[in-house]
Design a protein around this motif. Structure first.
Motif, PDB file in Angstrom:
ATOM      1  N   GLY A   1      27.358  13.000 -27.175  1.00 21.76           N
ATOM      2  CA  GLY A   1      28.341  13.647 -28.027  1.00 21.76           C
ATOM      3  C   GLY A   1      28.831  12.759 -29.156  1.00 21.76           C
ATOM      4  O   GLY A   1      28.363  11.633 -29.360  1.00 21.76           O
ATOM      5  N   ASP A   2      29.800  13.275 -29.856  1.00 18.90           N
ATOM      6  CA  ASP A   2      30.360  12.663 -31.053  1.00 18.90           C
ATOM      7  C   ASP A   2      30.949  11.278 -30.789  1.00 18.90           C
ATOM      8  O   ASP A   2      31.451  11.001 -29.698  1.00 18.90           O
ATOM      9  CB  ASP A   2      31.447  13.601 -31.568  1.00 18.90           C
ATOM     10  N   ASN A   3      30.873  10.411 -31.786  1.00 17.96           N
ATOM     11  CA  ASN A   3      31.518   9.085 -31.783  1.00 17.96           C
ATOM     12  C   ASN A   3      30.960   8.162 -30.710  1.00 17.96           C
ATOM     13  O   ASN A   3      31.697   7.425 -30.054  1.00 17.96           O
ATOM     14  CB  ASN A   3      33.036   9.243 -31.638  1.00 17.96           C
ATOM     15  N   PHE A   4      29.651   8.166 -30.544  1.00 15.84           N
ATOM     16  CA  PHE A   4      29.018   7.327 -29.527  1.00 15.84           C
ATOM     17  C   PHE A   4      29.089   5.859 -29.951  1.00 15.84           C
ATOM     18  O   PHE A   4      28.846   5.515 -31.094  1.00 15.84           O
ATOM     19  CB  PHE A   4      27.557   7.736 -29.329  1.00 15.84           C
TER      20      PHE A   4
ATOM     21  N   ALA B   1      23.057  11.573 -31.704  1.00 12.37           N
ATOM     22  CA  ALA B   1      24.441  12.021 -31.568  1.00 12.37           C
ATOM     23  C   ALA B   1      24.913  12.568 -32.914  1.00 12.37           C
ATOM     24  O   ALA B   1      24.318  12.267 -33.951  1.00 12.37           O
ATOM     25  CB  ALA B   1      25.339  10.859 -31.120  1.00 12.37           C
ATOM     26  N   PRO B   2      26.005  13.333 -32.922  1.00 11.84           N
ATOM     27  CA  PRO B   2      26.541  13.809 -34.204  1.00 11.84           C
ATOM     28  C   PRO B   2      27.118  12.677 -35.048  1.00 11.84           C
ATOM     29  O   PRO B   2      27.077  12.720 -36.265  1.00 11.84           O
ATOM     30  CB  PRO B   2      27.640  14.798 -33.802  1.00 11.84           C
ATOM     31  N   SER B   3      27.682  11.660 -34.382  1.00 15.40           N
ATOM     32  CA  SER B   3      28.215  10.511 -35.117  1.00 15.40           C
ATOM     33  C   SER B   3      28.252   9.296 -34.187  1.00 15.40           C
ATOM     34  O   SER B   3      28.247   9.428 -32.968  1.00 15.40           O
ATOM     35  CB  SER B   3      29.617  10.801 -35.667  1.00 15.40           C
TER      36      SER B   3
ATOM     37  N   THR C   1      31.804  12.865 -25.227  1.00 17.98           N
ATOM     38  CA  THR C   1      32.181  12.352 -26.547  1.00 17.98           C
ATOM     39  C   THR C   1      32.941  11.038 -26.366  1.00 17.98           C
ATOM     40  O   THR C   1      33.419  10.718 -25.278  1.00 17.98           O
ATOM     41  CB  THR C   1      33.073  13.353 -27.306  1.00 17.98           C
ATOM     42  N   ASN C   2      33.032  10.273 -27.463  1.00 17.64           N
ATOM     43  CA  ASN C   2      33.815   9.028 -27.487  1.00 17.64           C
ATOM     44  C   ASN C   2      33.401   8.048 -26.386  1.00 17.64           C
ATOM     45  O   ASN C   2      34.251   7.417 -25.749  1.00 17.64           O
ATOM     46  CB  ASN C   2      35.315   9.327 -27.383  1.00 17.64           C
ATOM     47  N   VAL C   3      32.100   7.916 -26.159  1.00 15.34           N
ATOM     48  CA  VAL C   3      31.609   6.952 -25.182  1.00 15.34           C
ATOM     49  C   VAL C   3      31.727   5.565 -25.816  1.00 15.34           C
ATOM     50  O   VAL C   3      31.067   5.273 -26.809  1.00 15.34           O
ATOM     51  CB  VAL C   3      30.148   7.245 -24.788  1.00 15.34           C
ATOM     52  N   ASP C   4      32.588   4.729 -25.252  1.00 16.26           N
ATOM     53  CA  ASP C   4      32.822   3.427 -25.888  1.00 16.26           C
ATOM     54  C   ASP C   4      31.928   2.341 -25.293  1.00 16.26           C
ATOM     55  O   ASP C   4      31.269   2.534 -24.271  1.00 16.26           O
ATOM     56  CB  ASP C   4      34.301   3.043 -25.859  1.00 16.26           C
ATOM     57  N   THR C   5      31.921   1.206 -25.954  1.00 20.60           N
ATOM     58  CA  THR C   5      31.001   0.133 -25.561  1.00 20.60           C
ATOM     59  C   THR C   5      31.356  -0.468 -24.203  1.00 20.60           C
ATOM     60  O   THR C   5      30.486  -1.019 -23.537  1.00 20.60           O
ATOM     61  CB  THR C   5      30.951  -0.975 -26.636  1.00 20.60           C
ATOM     62  N   ASP C   6      32.609  -0.358 -23.768  1.00 15.13           N
ATOM     63  CA  ASP C   6      32.965  -0.849 -22.441  1.00 15.13           C
ATOM     64  C   ASP C   6      32.430   0.082 -21.356  1.00 15.13           C
ATOM     65  O   ASP C   6      32.148  -0.355 -20.247  1.00 15.13           O
ATOM     66  CB  ASP C   6      34.477  -1.010 -22.298  1.00 15.13           C
ATOM     67  N   GLN C   7      32.267   1.357 -21.677  1.00 14.54           N
ATOM     68  CA  GLN C   7      31.639   2.282 -20.737  1.00 14.54           C
ATOM     69  C   GLN C   7      30.122   2.057 -20.725  1.00 14.54           C
ATOM     70  O   GLN C   7      29.478   2.180 -19.683  1.00 14.54           O
ATOM     71  CB  GLN C   7      31.965   3.728 -21.117  1.00 14.54           C
ATOM     72  N   ILE C   8      29.569   1.726 -21.883  1.00 12.69           N
ATOM     73  CA  ILE C   8      28.131   1.458 -21.964  1.00 12.69           C
ATOM     74  C   ILE C   8      27.780   0.199 -21.170  1.00 12.69           C
ATOM     75  O   ILE C   8      26.844   0.201 -20.378  1.00 12.69           O
ATOM     76  CB  ILE C   8      27.680   1.333 -23.433  1.00 12.69           C
TER      77      ILE C   8
ATOM     78  N   PHE D   1      23.102  -2.862 -15.664  1.00 14.57           N
ATOM     79  CA  PHE D   1      24.548  -2.629 -15.685  1.00 14.57           C
ATOM     80  C   PHE D   1      24.963  -1.504 -16.638  1.00 14.57           C
ATOM     81  O   PHE D   1      26.151  -1.269 -16.831  1.00 14.57           O
ATOM     82  CB  PHE D   1      25.273  -3.919 -16.072  1.00 14.57           C
ATOM     83  N   LEU D   2      23.983  -0.821 -17.227  1.00 11.23           N
ATOM     84  CA  LEU D   2      24.284   0.268 -18.165  1.00 11.23           C
ATOM     85  C   LEU D   2      25.124   1.348 -17.477  1.00 11.23           C
ATOM     86  O   LEU D   2      24.792   1.784 -16.378  1.00 11.23           O
ATOM     87  CB  LEU D   2      22.978   0.869 -18.679  1.00 11.23           C
ATOM     88  N   PHE D   3      26.198   1.767 -18.135  1.00 10.28           N
ATOM     89  CA  PHE D   3      27.111   2.797 -17.608  1.00 10.28           C
ATOM     90  C   PHE D   3      27.534   2.475 -16.163  1.00 10.28           C
ATOM     91  O   PHE D   3      27.638   3.360 -15.309  1.00 10.28           O
ATOM     92  CB  PHE D   3      26.466   4.188 -17.668  1.00 10.28           C
ATOM     93  N   TYR D   4      27.759   1.213 -15.898  1.00  6.14           N
ATOM     94  CA  TYR D   4      27.960   0.740 -14.524  1.00  6.14           C
ATOM     95  C   TYR D   4      29.044   1.512 -13.778  1.00  6.14           C
ATOM     96  O   TYR D   4      28.847   1.909 -12.619  1.00  6.14           O
ATOM     97  CB  TYR D   4      28.286  -0.754 -14.521  1.00  6.14           C
ATOM     98  N   ASN D   5      30.192   1.707 -14.408  1.00  8.87           N
ATOM     99  CA  ASN D   5      31.309   2.366 -13.713  1.00  8.87           C
ATOM    100  C   ASN D   5      31.047   3.835 -13.438  1.00  8.87           C
ATOM    101  O   ASN D   5      31.721   4.436 -12.589  1.00  8.87           O
ATOM    102  CB  ASN D   5      32.607   2.191 -14.509  1.00  8.87           C
ATOM    103  N   TRP D   6      30.106   4.428 -14.150  1.00  9.44           N
ATOM    104  CA  TRP D   6      29.719   5.813 -13.894  1.00  9.44           C
ATOM    105  C   TRP D   6      28.556   5.887 -12.906  1.00  9.44           C
ATOM    106  O   TRP D   6      28.465   6.807 -12.118  1.00  9.44           O
ATOM    107  CB  TRP D   6      29.301   6.506 -15.192  1.00  9.44           C
ATOM    108  N   ARG D   7      27.669   4.898 -12.946  1.00 11.40           N
ATOM    109  CA  ARG D   7      26.452   4.941 -12.127  1.00 11.40           C
ATOM    110  C   ARG D   7      26.654   4.409 -10.710  1.00 11.40           C
ATOM    111  O   ARG D   7      25.915   4.776  -9.804  1.00 11.40           O
ATOM    112  CB  ARG D   7      25.337   4.147 -12.805  1.00 11.40           C
ATOM    113  N   TYR D   8      27.635   3.513 -10.521  1.00 10.81           N
ATOM    114  CA  TYR D   8      27.802   2.854  -9.223  1.00 10.81           C
ATOM    115  C   TYR D   8      29.184   3.119  -8.625  1.00 10.81           C
ATOM    116  O   TYR D   8      30.172   3.270  -9.356  1.00 10.81           O
ATOM    117  CB  TYR D   8      27.615   1.342  -9.378  1.00 10.81           C
TER     118      TYR D   8
END
Length: 196
Positions: free
Chosen positions: A74-77, A100-102, A17-24, A41-48
Motif C-alpha cells: 500500500g501507500d507510503n511504503f 506501491a502507489p507511493s 499502508t504506511n509500512v515503516d522501516t522499523d517494521q521492515i 529478520f524481514l518483517f520480524y515482528n509480523w512473521r515471528y
C-alpha cells in the motif's frame, strides 16, 4: 549488483499502508557489518511470535509465497527512519521489485542504489495486483527498459523512473561502479595535480 532489465516473478501482496522501516527490519537486527543476512529478520515482528517461531497467520509465511520476488504494498511504503538496512533485508529475502502507489523518498532512493526496482503505480492498479496475488499464485513481468508492468491476463501499466537510477539498475551499477567508470579521468587529474 546484477543488471535488472526484465524481471518475471511471483507476487507477494502486503495489503498495508504506511509500512515503516522499523517494521521492515526492526532496530535490534541492525548490528551486522555487511549487507548480507538481514533477510531472515524481514518483517520480524509480523512473521515471528514471542518464542521466535514463525506465525502461521502472517501471509508471507505461507508456502504459497515462498519464492516471491515482487512485493506489492500500500501507500507510503518505507516511511520512518532512513535506515539502508530495509532494502538490504528485502533484497536478501529475495525481493527484486517493490510496487506501491507511493514510497518514502529516502527509502525509494536506497532501493535504487541497492539493486531493487521501486515501481509507482496508481492505487487502483496496485489494488488489482493485490487482489490477484491474494486469490491465486500470481506472476508479473516488470520490464525496466520499456517501463511497463504486465501479466498474462491482460493487465498492463506504465511507470516512470528517472534516467540516472534507471541506468544504474539496467547496468547493475552502484555509485562506486559509476565512479569507477571515470577511473582514467580520475587518474589523469591526479597525475596533473600531484602535490609534493
Amino acid at each position: 549488483m546484477e543488471p535488472l532489465r526484465t524481471h518475471q516473478g511471483l507476487v507477494y501482496p502486503l495489503n498495508r499502508t504506511n509500512v515503516d522501516t522499523d517494521q521492515i527490519i526492526p532496530k535490534q537486527f541492525l548490528k551486522r557489518i555487511s549487507r548480507q543476512g538481514f533477510g531472515q529478520f524481514l518483517f520480524y515482528n509480523w512473521r515471528y511470535d514471542e518464542n521466535d517461531q514463525l506465525k502461521t497467520d502472517f501471509s508471507l509465511n505461507h508456502p504459497k509465497y515462498k519464492n516471491a520476488s515482487i512485493l506489492v504494498a500500500g501507500d507510503n511504503f518505507g516511511c520512518g527512519s532512513s535506515r539502508e538496512h530495509a532494502p538490504w533485508a528485502l533484497q536478501d529475502f529475495g525481493f527484486k521489485v517493490i510496487i506501491a502507489p507511493s514510497f518514502a523518498d529516502i527509502f525509494y532512493n536506497n532501493c535504487t542504489k541497492n539493486g531493487i526496482l521501486p515501481v509507482k503505480l496508481s492505487e487502483n492498479e496496485v489494488q488489482k495486483l493485490i487482489d490477484h496475488a491474494t486469490a491465486t499464485n500470481y506472476t508479473l513481468t516488470v520490464d525496466l527498459e520499456m517501463k511497463t508492468v504486465y501479466d498474462s491476463q491482460g493487465f498492463k501499466a506504465n511507470f516512470n523512473l528517472a534516467d540516472y537510477p534507471r541506468e544504474m539498475l539496467l547496468n547493475g551499477w552502484d555509485e562506486i561502479s559509476v565512479t569507477l567508470n571515470y577511473a582514467d579521468k580520475i587518474e589523469q587529474f591526479e597525475a596533473q595535480h600531484v602535490v609534493y
